[in-house]
Design a protein around this motif. Structure first.
Motif, mmCIF file in Angstrom:
data_model
loop_
_atom_site.group_PDB
_atom_site.id
_atom_site.type_symbol
_atom_site.label_atom_id
_atom_site.label_comp_id
_atom_site.label_asym_id
_atom_site.label_seq_id
_atom_site.Cartn_x
_atom_site.Cartn_y
_atom_site.Cartn_z
ATOM 1 N N PHE A 1 0.801 -1.220 0.000
ATOM 2 C CA PHE A 1 0.000 0.000 0.000
ATOM 3 C C PHE A 1 0.839 1.277 0.000
ATOM 4 C CE2 PHE A 1 -2.219 -3.412 2.205
ATOM 5 C CZ PHE A 1 -3.365 -3.521 1.440
ATOM 6 N N ALA A 2 2.164 1.162 0.083
ATOM 7 C CA ALA A 2 3.040 2.334 0.064
ATOM 8 C C ALA A 2 4.441 1.895 -0.297
ATOM 9 C CB ALA A 2 3.039 3.047 1.420
ATOM 10 N N GLU A 3 5.220 2.798 -0.902
ATOM 11 C CA GLU A 3 6.605 2.509 -1.246
ATOM 12 C C GLU A 3 7.463 2.465 0.022
ATOM 13 O OE1 GLU A 3 7.271 4.690 -5.446
ATOM 14 O OE2 GLU A 3 6.111 5.837 -3.967
ATOM 15 N N PRO A 4 8.605 1.763 -0.031
ATOM 16 C CA PRO A 4 9.381 1.506 1.186
ATOM 17 C C PRO A 4 9.774 2.748 1.981
ATOM 18 C CG PRO A 4 10.134 0.075 -0.576
ATOM 19 C CD PRO A 4 9.146 1.021 -1.190
ATOM 20 N N PHE A 5 10.443 3.720 1.350
ATOM 21 C CA PHE A 5 10.872 4.899 2.093
ATOM 22 C C PHE A 5 9.677 5.705 2.588
ATOM 23 C CE2 PHE A 5 15.206 5.026 -0.182
ATOM 24 C CZ PHE A 5 15.803 4.357 0.871
ATOM 25 N N THR A 6 8.614 5.769 1.782
ATOM 26 C CA THR A 6 7.412 6.486 2.190
ATOM 27 C C THR A 6 6.779 5.825 3.402
ATOM 28 O OG1 THR A 6 6.981 7.210 -0.082
ATOM 29 C CG2 THR A 6 5.124 7.244 1.456
ATOM 30 N N LEU A 7 6.669 4.496 3.369
ATOM 31 C CA LEU A 7 6.106 3.763 4.494
ATOM 32 C C LEU A 7 6.942 3.962 5.750
ATOM 33 C CD1 LEU A 7 3.960 1.699 5.441
ATOM 34 C CD2 LEU A 7 5.528 -0.108 4.743
ATOM 35 N N LEU A 8 8.254 3.892 5.598
ATOM 36 C CA LEU A 8 9.149 4.063 6.742
ATOM 37 C C LEU A 8 9.121 5.492 7.269
ATOM 38 C CD1 LEU A 8 12.144 1.897 5.508
ATOM 39 C CD2 LEU A 8 10.749 1.465 7.536
ATOM 40 N N THR B 1 15.141 11.481 8.639
ATOM 41 C CA THR B 1 15.749 12.386 7.664
ATOM 42 C C THR B 1 16.208 11.618 6.425
ATOM 43 O OG1 THR B 1 16.495 13.851 9.444
ATOM 44 C CG2 THR B 1 17.569 14.097 7.298
ATOM 45 N N LEU B 2 16.825 10.465 6.655
ATOM 46 C CA LEU B 2 17.265 9.628 5.543
ATOM 47 C C LEU B 2 16.076 9.155 4.719
ATOM 48 C CD1 LEU B 2 19.477 8.000 4.047
ATOM 49 C CD2 LEU B 2 19.116 6.170 5.732
ATOM 50 N N PHE B 3 15.016 8.693 5.392
ATOM 51 C CA PHE B 3 13.837 8.208 4.682
ATOM 52 C C PHE B 3 13.144 9.336 3.915
ATOM 53 C CE2 PHE B 3 13.565 4.943 8.306
ATOM 54 C CZ PHE B 3 14.432 4.099 7.641
ATOM 55 N N ALA B 4 13.132 10.533 4.484
ATOM 56 C CA ALA B 4 12.508 11.666 3.797
ATOM 57 C C ALA B 4 13.257 11.998 2.510
ATOM 58 C CB ALA B 4 12.475 12.884 4.722
ATOM 59 N N ILE B 5 14.595 11.992 2.596
ATOM 60 C CA ILE B 5 15.397 12.252 1.395
ATOM 61 C C ILE B 5 15.107 11.189 0.338
ATOM 62 C CG2 ILE B 5 17.745 12.343 0.478
ATOM 63 C CD1 ILE B 5 18.619 13.489 3.199
ATOM 64 N N GLY B 6 15.070 9.932 0.754
ATOM 65 C CA GLY B 6 14.804 8.851 -0.186
ATOM 66 C C GLY B 6 13.410 8.925 -0.786
ATOM 67 N N ALA B 7 12.400 9.232 0.064
ATOM 68 C CA ALA B 7 11.022 9.279 -0.418
ATOM 69 C C ALA B 7 10.814 10.401 -1.420
ATOM 70 C CB ALA B 7 10.065 9.429 0.768
ATOM 71 N N THR C 1 7.123 8.130 -5.440
ATOM 72 C CA THR C 1 5.961 8.969 -5.755
ATOM 73 C C THR C 1 5.253 9.460 -4.492
ATOM 74 O OG1 THR C 1 4.434 7.076 -5.841
ATOM 75 C CG2 THR C 1 5.614 7.657 -7.874
ATOM 76 N N ARG C 2 5.487 8.793 -3.368
ATOM 77 C CA ARG C 2 4.888 9.120 -2.068
ATOM 78 C C ARG C 2 3.373 8.933 -2.057
ATOM 79 N NH1 ARG C 2 8.205 12.587 -3.765
ATOM 80 N NH2 ARG C 2 6.604 14.123 -4.305
ATOM 81 N N GLU C 3 2.865 8.074 -2.925
ATOM 82 C CA GLU C 3 1.440 7.763 -2.929
ATOM 83 C C GLU C 3 1.151 6.670 -1.900
ATOM 84 O OE1 GLU C 3 0.314 6.702 -6.852
ATOM 85 O OE2 GLU C 3 0.742 8.684 -7.705
ATOM 86 N N VAL C 4 0.076 6.843 -1.128
ATOM 87 C CA VAL C 4 -0.287 5.904 -0.066
ATOM 88 C C VAL C 4 -1.756 5.521 -0.217
ATOM 89 C CG1 VAL C 4 -0.454 5.518 2.418
ATOM 90 C CG2 VAL C 4 1.395 6.946 1.494
ATOM 91 N N GLU C 5 -2.030 4.236 -0.165
ATOM 92 C CA GLU C 5 -3.404 3.741 -0.164
ATOM 93 C C GLU C 5 -3.761 3.346 1.269
ATOM 94 O OE1 GLU C 5 -6.063 0.010 -1.930
ATOM 95 O OE2 GLU C 5 -4.037 0.400 -2.712
#
Length: 299
Positions: free
Chosen positions: A36-43, A201-207, A212-216
């Motif tokens: 439902f979400a990409e890895p960095f976005t989910l994290l 901070t690391l996850f935000a840079i990656g996301a 795309t930062r899309e979340v279902e």
């Protein structure tokens, strides 16, 4: 009134057992949440929610805060233990690597941590402990060999996922040793908050750079996120930091040998995956290996 020998022994074994169970559920939560979400976005979402809760907890408990030097060491630990480890695991699973394969690779962590601890911390590892590490590794391999079977183990997945798996292994191994050497004097709550802030901070840079930062917002994601925040990010990590503070890095690392067998049992309960004789033997070998590493010889 001082605690007796029985209560002390129960506490010594109960806390590590609780940590192993909480940590093992992280793989289950990731499996539920990643569709439902990409890895960095989910994290990133997970870290932001956790930071909010830890901020409230730090204020209630009036946690003490380290100086700039101490905060820097904690940030490095956070980038390794949380940033590299979680990022590597989530991207490997999202890329098609079976969760059992990634858990097997990360299960090599005790060997890596022990080697680093010997070189950096000058820790001494006895023959009995090396035997325990070897038995633990054999047990993990047996559990995962039967759990995934020959066909799935030979299934194809992108080669680049191995890079993420290696990053995860390196992060958790080096981070455990670095925490033992540099970060043990900090308050548990404030120290963990700083570590999560660095990882976020690391996850935000990656996301923002690669996703795309899309979340279902489906119910499985909401439930898995709630558990990942409360059970794993707060419960398991605070226990891990406490255990690292109290024990040698190689002994703490040996607890990770129990994660794949426990995860296999959870998969049996939740997904009706059969546990056969080989997996049971592997689990027993892992438990024996941990006992050989963790238990101290009688004086």
């Amino acid at each position: 009134m001082a605690a007796g020998p029985k209560s002390s022994a129960l506490f010594s074994f109960g806390v590590p057992a609780l940590f192993v169970w909480l940590w093992s559920t992280g793989f289950i939560g990731a499996k539920y949440g990643l569709p439902f979400a990409e890895p960095f976005t989910l994290l990133l979402i997970r870290m932001l929610l956790t930071l909010g809760l830890l901020g409230v907890l730090a204020r209630i408990l009036k946690a003490s805060w380290p100086g700039w030097r101490g905060a820097g060491h904690l940030a490095i630990t956070g980038l390794l233990v949380h940033g590299c480890y979680l990022g590597g695991v989530y991207y490997a699973i999202a890329g098609g690597m079976p969760s059992g394969i990634i858990s097997l690779i990360v299960g090599l962590q005790p060997l890596v941590t022990s080697a680093v601890a010997i070189a950096v911390l000058n820790e001494k590892v006895s023959v009995r402990q090396w035997l325990g590490l070897a038995l633990g590794l054999v047990g993990v391999c047996l559990v995962l060999l039967e759990k995934f079977g020959v066909n799935e183990a030979r299934g194809s997945f992108p080669a680049w996922t191995l890079i993420w798996a290696a990053l995860s292994l390196a992060g958790i191994s080096l981070g455990t040793v670095y925490q033992k050497r540099r970060g043990t004097g900090a308050d548990l709550v404030s120290g963990t908050l700083i570590q999560y802030a660095a990882a976020a901070t690391l996850f935000a840079i990656g996301a923002f750079a690669f996703e795309t930062r899309e979340v279902e917002w489906a119910m499985p994601l909401i439930l898995s996120m709630a558990w990942l925040v409360f059970g794993v990010s707060i419960g398991a990590i605070l226990l891990l930091m406490w255990l690292i503070r109290r024990g040698a890095a190689s002994q703490v690392a040996s607890l990770f040998y129990l994660v794949p067998p426990v995860t296999a049992f959870e998969a049996f309960v939740l997904f009706d995956e059969r546990l056969g004789l080989v997996a049971m033997v592997g689990g027993c070998l892992s438990i024996l290996g941990v006992a050989l590493v963790v238990m101290r010889p009688s004086p």
